[in-house]
Structures are given as structure tokens and as C-alpha cells.
Design an enzyme around this catalytic site. Structure first.
Site, PDB file in Angstrom:
ATOM      1  CB  SER A 154      -0.937   0.008   1.202  1.00 24.04           C
ATOM      2  OG  SER A 154      -0.209  -0.206   2.366  1.00 24.04           O
ATOM      3  CG  HIS A 171      -3.543  -1.165  -2.598  1.00 23.86           C
ATOM      4  ND1 HIS A 171      -3.984   0.107  -2.347  1.00 23.86           N
ATOM      5  CD2 HIS A 171      -3.231  -1.701  -1.397  1.00 23.86           C
ATOM      6  CE1 HIS A 171      -3.924   0.325  -1.055  1.00 23.86           C
ATOM      7  NE2 HIS A 171      -3.481  -0.747  -0.454  1.00 23.86           N
ATOM      8  CD  GLU A 190      -5.798   2.562  -4.780  1.00 28.44           C
ATOM      9  OE1 GLU A 190      -6.083   3.763  -4.789  1.00 28.44           O
ATOM     10  OE2 GLU A 190      -5.013   2.059  -3.944  1.00 28.44           O
TER      11      GLU A 190
END
Ligand code: NAD
Length: 611
Positions: A425, A446, A458
């Protein structure tokens, strides 16, 4: 003092909504705008809104008629002469507002209160053009005025207490929650909101992500009611530009310096939803339906097969377990590579337990649970993955060294076509990718915590990632029933990069004693429809995690405004890191449960547990 007859000047986006709210609360209201076209337009909007209320059985036909009978719309300002309170909601421009206030001053009775709905201008500066600065106040409604429950009551150094009290009471009579603030650009909510909105525009302008993905990321990653670009369209890009300009003049904070793209759209007359075009194109002015235009990205067919059917997940912590769960439930075979048989057993037990709970609650059947379990395998040696996977997703501790080490090891014996993904992250994806010989087949995927619940994922491509890999991974995430958004490899990706500067700014506002953490949380929840206030969210995410993310953003972007607030650092040093320890910005004794329900608003990213 008793307020019976209320005037509203300016019947655009805000004014027409304010008129309706006031009339619905039983007051007589006179609305004024410049021309017949403006008043008829407002008339139509209000009538439509009341019509919808009747059609939806929220109000009866006779109630609707009674509301409309309390409203009078005119182009003649002098008709306001008998009002006890007049609320101005005209263009966000100091000169225009000052001229109107001077005119109103000569029309209204000496005791009448004059209020401005300005979002950012100085109420004090507006008040001094009148002969009664002590009876001038800010009444800042939020958009849409009918929906948002919050009102900022802006008292200047000269506003009479009697005026403040009357306006607080009036706001409550409208069913709103008023908070008294002093006269500072942007007050509470806009001051926190507009830095974030402006940053989202810059992100779009830099082609970091598509407008759709930026908006989806904030909706699905943070539970916000609207994405930032759609919200700017709703607010109006001209109004937004003026608000940012005013805030920048006062703060000199680069975060508020209006993005070039915003200026260009305003110059081109694309003023947002009210105009039918802004960041998005709309079916008609003032209609929320977005229509495709030349900037609509080619949609990735979710029906197109990703070709990924076997996935290895490295790790056995919270994130790894969650990702295995998502894969197995989504029909994909998952092999968890853990550090020991014991961890493998724990992972299987944890999945078995959570799926059993779903069976008990009737969310899945016993057969489904058996299917899920049948799709999960575990192993403890990287070599066991050979010939068994199309994609590897790593979810071990958030440290560069161990991540690179595991990937360089896997790189040696897994075939060159296997895709490697990290769920980091905060680390740079390309730095991890560079530890392998397959940078073009390396990507960031992500997931958010808890992975089985959070819809957003993501998809992070580096400068080296093949577009085919991006498409296949995006399709896989679609197939798993999640919402993928694509972005490039920059600290914080989309969600954390937009969320954490805003949280940091909220801490700065409280540290400067402009508003209490309670009022700030209320402003963002009731004014902007956020599921949690910034301090509630910080305490849930963990102040240690938040500080680490803010530091990462600060290191990458070097924005002075991203420097972590001293109070955050002090709380972390003191060990008051949030709800998980019973104390953060608030105290939670006796300790509150930190378990998160599916319906609870969630934060962005929590620490990945290492295996
Ligand atoms: P808008 O452009 O939609 O409407 C402005 C209206 O004012 C127009 O109908 C215009 O004809 C009228 N007008 C302009 N000059 C006038 C005058 N001298 N006399 C009478 N009418 C006049 O703008 P808006 O978005 O409704 O914003 C109005 C105010 O509310 C601004 O101060 C803005 O900052 C504030 N505000 C806006 C929002 C938002 O989300 N749009 C939210 C809260 C507060």
C-alpha cells in the site's frame, strides 16, 4: 427575535434549494433573482422537487400545495422589505455580493438580519458595506440544501449574539444541525474539502488515472457519496474556482492554488452539471445522468476472460487470508504459500471459521462453503508453485527487503509468463519489480482491508508493466466481483494520496483551535455526507499507520502541506494510536469493539500482517 418571513436572493443551485427547505419548514419565503428566466427556472426546479416528494409519498398532495403557496418568486428586490431575515446565495464574488448587501441595507428594516451563503468569502468584508455589520452573519448551507443536514453559522467579530442565537434556532427549525464557526476562508468543511478536490483535479490533469477511476476509488475505497470530480461538477466549476482562489489568497497553501485544468474548464464555459458539461458530460443541464463523451475510457469487458484461473498468495496474515478468501469465493483456485505448516493450518482454519459464519447467517450455502474450501490449497515451499499458477499475489509484511527477496526467489523457478503482483500500500511497485527479471509482467494489485468486504482494488502499473498484464489483472478483479481502478505507481496510489492529506489538514485545523474535533467530524459527516469524520477515521485506521502513510506521501511529493502534523506524531509517540489501544484522538474506555461490520464506514488501508 421572531423570524416569520424570509427572503432568499439568488435562485441558482443553492438558492432554489434553500427556498424549498425554508418553505417546507413552514416559513413564508420570497425568492429573488435577476430575470424572469431565472425565477421561472427556479420555480420549475422547486415544483419538480415537490412533485417528486408527492410521487414518492414523502409528502401529501395538499402538503405539497401548501409548501408551494408559501413561496413567492420575483425579480424585484424591494419586495423583501418586510422580511426579518434575508439569505443571499448569488455568485461567489465579493464585489457582486457587496453591491447587493448595500442595496439590501437600504431596503430592509433596521432590525432585519442579512445572511450570506458564501462558501469562502469573508463575511466581515461583506458586512462592512452595510450600516449594520452587527446584524450580518454567514449561513452556509451545503449542497444539495434539501439533503445535507449541516449549516455553518459564521459569526464575525461584530455579529450580535442575539443574531447568532436567532440563526441557530432558525437552522434547527429547518431540521439542520448548526455549528458556530468564526470567519475564515472555507470555514470548516470547504477548507478541508477543497484541498482534496483540487488535488483530485491535479491527479486527473496529470493523467495519473481516469476521471471515472478517481471517482470510483473514493466512492468504493472510502464510502464517499460522490467522487471528487463528480462533486466539483455538482458544486459548479465556476463557484469551485472562486472558492479555491479565495482560499489560496488567504492560506497561500499550494494545495489551494486552483489547478490549471479547473481554470481552463471555466474559461471554456464548462461550468459543471448546471451547464450540462464539466468534468463529465450530462444528458441535460441540471440532470445527473452522465453520458459518454470523447473522454470516456474504453470499457473493459468484464465478460472477457482474464485467463487467470490459478493464483498463488504469498503470506498468511490478514491481507493474505482475505485475498485467498476473495479468490476462492470468486471461483479461482488459490494456493497460499506460508512460512510454516502451522501458519497454513491457521489460514485454513480462519477461512473455515469465517465461511461457517456466513453459512450460519444464511449468506452462503453449505455446498458453496465446501466449494470455496476445495479451491484453497496451501504450501510452504516456493518450489511447490511450479506449474500450478498463472499469477502470484504477494501480501507479506510491508517491508521492501523481504518482498524483493521472495520475488527474486520465485523469479528463478516460475515460468516467465507467470504474472507477479504485490499488494503493497505504500512501497514503490517498480522497486519491488526490479528485483525480478520480469518487470513487464509485474504489477500492483492493491486490495483494501478487509478484502472480502471492501469492493475497491487499485491496479497499479509501473513504467515497465505490459498493458496486456494490466488488462488481464483488471478483468480478474472484475470477475471476482470487485471494482478495479487503474493508476500508476506513485505513493498512496489514488485513495491514500487523496485521503491522507485531507486527514492531516483536519488535524491542523483542530491544532489551530479553529474548530473542535467533534465539530470537524460533524461538518464532514453532515455537510459532505462522509460516512465518518476525519478523527473517527484516523482512530479506526490507527494513528501509527496514518503517520506512516503521511510520511510516505511527504517523502515522495515534498509538498510542505503533506508534512505530518506535530499532534499526530505526539499521539503516536505516546502510544495513543487509536481505537485498537483504546485511545487516539478520542478515548474509548471501556474499550470499544474494533471489529468492523460490513455496513460500517471503513477507512482506507490498515497494516498488512506479515506471514
Ligand atoms: P449559481 O451560479 O448556481 O446561482 C447564482 C444565482 O444568483 C443565479 O441564478 C444568478 O442569476 C443569481 N444572481 C447573481 N447576481 C444576482 C443579483 N445581484 N441579484 C439576484 N440574483 C443574482 O451559484 P450557487 O452555486 O447557487 O452559489 C451561490 C452561493 O452559494 C455562492 O456564494 C456559493 O459560494 C454558495 N454555495 C455554493 C454551494 C454549491 O455547492 N454550489 C454550496 C454552498 C454554498
Amino acid at each position: 427575535m421572531e423570524l416569520v418571513k424570509i427572503g432568499v436572493v439568488g435562485l441558482g443551485t443553492m438558492g432554489s434549494g434553500i427556498v424549498e427547505v425554508i418553505a417546507r419548514s413552514g416559513y413564508s419565503v420570497i425568492g429573488v433573482d435577476l430575470g424572469e428566466k431565472d425565477t421561472s427556472y427556479a420555480d420549475l426546479r422547486i415544483a419538480n422537487s415537490i412533485g417528486r416528494g408527492v410521487a414518492g409519498s414523502k409528502i401529501t398532495k395538499s402538503e405539497g400545495e401548501a409548501i408551494l403557496s408559501r413561496i413567492e418568486l420575483t425579480t424585484d428586490l424591494t419586495e423583501l422589505d418586510s422580511c426579518q431575515l434575508v439569505i443571499e446565495a448569488i455568485t461567489e464574488d465579493l464585489q457582486t455580493k457587496s453591491e447587493l448587501f448595500a442595496d439590501l441595507d437600504s431596503i430592509l428594516g433596521p432590525d432585519a438580519i442579512m445572511a450570506t451563503n458564501t462558501s469562502s468569502l469573508s463575511v466581515t468584508e461583506i458586512s462592512v458595506v452595510t450600516s449594520r455589520p452587527s446584524r450580518v452573519i454567514g449561513l452556509h448551507f451545503f449542497n444539495p440544501a434539501m439533503v445535507q443536514k449541516f449549516i455553518e453559522i459564521v459569526g464575525t467579530v461584530t455579529t450580535d449574539q442575539e443574531v447568532i442565537d436567532a440563526c441557530m434556532e432558525f437552522a434547527r427549525a429547518l431540521g439542520k444541525e448548526p455549528v458556530l464557526v468564526s470567519d475564515r476562508a472555507g470555514f470548516i468543511a470547504n477548507s478541508l474539502l477543497f484541498g482534496y478536490l483540487n488535488q483530485a483535479v491535479a491527479m486527473y490533469e496529470q493523467k495519473y488515472a481516469s476521471r471515472e477511476d478517481i471517482d470510483s476509488a473514493m466512492r468504493f475505497g472510502c464510502g464517499l457519496p460522490m467522487g471528487p470530480l463528480a462533486l466539483l461538477d455538482l458544486i459548479g466549476l465556476d463557484t469551485s474556482l472562486q472558492i479555491l482562489d479565495t482560499m489560496y489568497r488567504q492560506s497561500r497553501d499550494r494545495l489551494h492554488a486552483p489547478s490549471a485544468l479547473l481554470k481552463q474548464l471555466v474559461a471554456a464555459g464548462r461550468l459543471g452539471r448546471k451547464f450540462g458539461e464539466g468534468f463529465y458530460s450530462y444528458a441535460e443541464p441540471n440532470i445527473p445522468t452522465v453520458v459518454a463523451d470523447s473522454r470516456t475510457p474504453v470499457s473493459i469487458e468484464s465478460s472477457v476472460d482474464s485467463g487467470i484461473t490459478r493464483v498463488a498468495v504469498i503470506g498468511s496474515g490478514t491481507m493474505a487470508t482475505g485475498i485467498v478468501s476473495v479468490l476462492a469465493a470468486g471461483g479461482v483456485s488459490a494456493i497460499a504459500l506460508t512460512r510454516s505448516e502451522q501458519r497454513s493450518t491457521q489460514l485454513r482454519e480462519s477461512l473455515e471459521k469465517s465461511w461457517s459464519k456466513l453459512v450460519e447467517k444464511g449468506r452462503i450455502s453449505q455446498e458453496q462453503k465446501d466449494d470455496y474450501l476445495a479451491r484453497v490449497q496451501t504450501c510452504v515451499s516456493a518450489q511447490d508453485l511450479v506449474g500450478r499458477v498463472d499469477l502470484v499475489i504477494e501480501a507479506i509484511a510491508e517491508e521492501l527487503g523481504p518482498k524483493c527477496e521472495i520475488f527474486s526467489q520465485l523469479d528463478k523457478f516460475l515460468p516467465a509468463d507467470v504474472i507477479f503482483a504485490t499488494t503493497t500500500s505504500s512501497l514503490s511497485v517498480i522497486e519491488i519489480a526490479a528485483s525480478t527479471s520480469r518487470m513487464e509482467r509485474f504489477i500492483g494489485i492493491h486490495f483494501f482491508n478487509p478484502a472480502p468486504i471492501m469492493p475497491l482494488v487499485e491496479i497499479v502499473s509501473t513504467v515497465a508493466t505490459d498493458s496486456e498484464v494490466v488488462i488481464r489483472c483488471t478483468n480478474l478483479i472484475h470477475q471476482l466481483g470487485k471494482k478495479p481502478v487503474q493508476c500508476s505507481d506513485r505513493a498512496g496510489f489514488i485513495v491514500n494520496a487523496l485521503l491522507f492529506p485531507y486527514l492531516n489538514n483536519a488535524i491542523a485545523m483542530a491544532s489551530a483551535n479553529y474548530a473542535s474535533i467533534e465539530d470537524i467530524d460533524t461538518a464532514m459527516k453532515l455537510g459532505c455526507g462522509y460516512p465518518m469524520g476525519p478523527f473517527e477515521l484516523l482512530d479506526v485506521v490507527g494513528l501509527d499507520v496514518s503517520l506512516a502513510i503521511i510520511n510516505t506521501l511527504y517523502r515522495e511529493f515534498r509538498e510542505p502541506g503533506f508534512a505530518p502534523q506535530a499532534e499526530l506524531e505526539h499521539l503516536v509517540t505516546a502510544g495513543f494510536v487509536g481505537r485498537k489501544v483504546g485511545r487516539g484522538f478520542r478515548k474509548y474506555w471501556p474499550q470499544e469493539s474494533t471489529s468492523r461490520q460490513g455496513s460500517e464506514p471503513r477507512g482506507p488501508q490498515e497494516p498488512e500482517s506479515g506471514q
